[in-house]
Write an enzyme that holds these catalytic residues in place. Structure first.
Site, PDB file in Angstrom:
ATOM      1  CE1 TYR A  15      -3.896  -2.214   0.495  1.00  0.00           C
ATOM      2  CE2 TYR A  15      -2.626  -3.189   2.291  1.00  0.00           C
ATOM      3  CZ  TYR A  15      -3.713  -3.227   1.430  1.00  0.00           C
ATOM      4  OH  TYR A  15      -4.604  -4.267   1.486  1.00  0.00           O
ATOM      5  CG  HIS A  20      -6.907   4.997   0.869  1.00  0.00           C
ATOM      6  ND1 HIS A  20      -7.668   6.158   0.907  1.00  0.00           N
ATOM      7  CD2 HIS A  20      -7.678   4.046   1.508  1.00  0.00           C
ATOM      8  CE1 HIS A  20      -8.811   5.928   1.519  1.00  0.00           C
ATOM      9  NE2 HIS A  20      -8.841   4.661   1.901  1.00  0.00           N
ATOM     10  CG  ASN A  68     -11.557  -0.498   8.026  1.00  0.00           C
ATOM     11  OD1 ASN A  68     -10.498  -0.763   8.593  1.00  0.00           O
ATOM     12  ND2 ASN A  68     -12.358  -1.431   7.524  1.00  0.00           N
ATOM     13  CG  ASP A  93      -7.018   9.379   0.629  1.00  0.00           C
ATOM     14  OD1 ASP A  93      -6.937   9.166   1.857  1.00  0.00           O
ATOM     15  OD2 ASP A  93      -7.794   8.751  -0.117  1.00  0.00           O
ATOM     16  CG  ASN A 114     -14.360   3.617   4.799  1.00  0.00           C
ATOM     17  OD1 ASN A 114     -15.513   3.995   4.970  1.00  0.00           O
ATOM     18  ND2 ASN A 114     -14.036   2.752   3.847  1.00  0.00           N
TER      19      ASN A 114
END
Length: 212
Positions: A15, A20, A68, A93, A114
């Site tokens: 990631y 994100h 989240n 973001d 989230n």
């Protein structure tokens, strides 16, 4: 004044370069700017650094809980160090802004983000500061999840980094609590280059070609 800077993202190398994680990129740049080192803190479920601010200690946090569940890192840390939500800045973001844009705001809804939703729930209030880093929108709602979990183009990443650099110039103002000045500094647009001055006119001449 801001006592807790939080950058949102997802942990793990898969990631690291995705849209994100723009909040992670920002907090890492802030740590470099302040000469701080983010280290693993299992108690607060994140990577954490402490620096000396103008009015006491200031904390930098990357929640390692996945997006989240960001609030399960942010809220306990804020309670432990007695940091009021109004002194927290969450960097994240933002689909509704284009790459190269950054906006500072206080409070408001999570607008589907989230990470913000969970921080709202865990803090019990929406009254904290946010720095929204534009990543653009894919155009279709159904594509949002795939979009935020992909790498931006090279041009978009450059634009996001430049917006971060601009906002980082307001760090001292944020820590001092000069929020109006910080907002003006972050929202300031780069000056456009001035057009070249017209060349001075030469001496007038008569029809015969001779200077009168």
């Amino acid at each position: 004044m801001i006592q807790l800077f939080v950058g949102l993202g997802n942990p793990g190398p898969e990631y690291e370069a995705t849209r994100h994680n723009a909040g992670f990129w920002w907090i890492e740049a802030l740590a470099r700017q302040l000469g701080a080192r983010l280290t693993d803190d299992r108690t607060h479920k994140g990577r954490l650094a402490r620096v000396a601010g103008p009015q006491g200690p200031v904390w930098l946090l990357q929640p390692m809980t996945f997006m989240n569940r960001s609030g399960t890192s942010v809220a306990p840390l804020a309670r432990f160090y007695k940091i009021d939500p109004a002194r927290i800045l969450v960097v994240h973001d933002e689909l509704d802004l284009q790459p190269g844009q950054a906006k500072l705001k206080f409070g408001g809804s999570a607008a589907g983000h989230n990470g913000l939703k969970d921080i709202h729930a865990m803090l019990g209030t929406q009254d904290f500061w946010r720095l929204r880093l534009g990543i653009g929108h894919p155009g279709e709602r159904a594509e949002v999840v795939n979009y935020v979990l992909k790498k931006p183009s090279a041009d978009d990443r450059t634009a996001i980094d430049k917006a971060s650099e601009q906002s980082l110039k307001a760090t001292d103002l944020l820590m001092q609590g000069a929020m109006d000045k910080a907002l003006a500094a972050i929202h300031a647009q780069p000056q456009r280059p001035k057009p070249p001055r017209p060349a001075p006119a030469g001496p007038a001449t008569s029809d015969s070609g001779e200077t009168p």
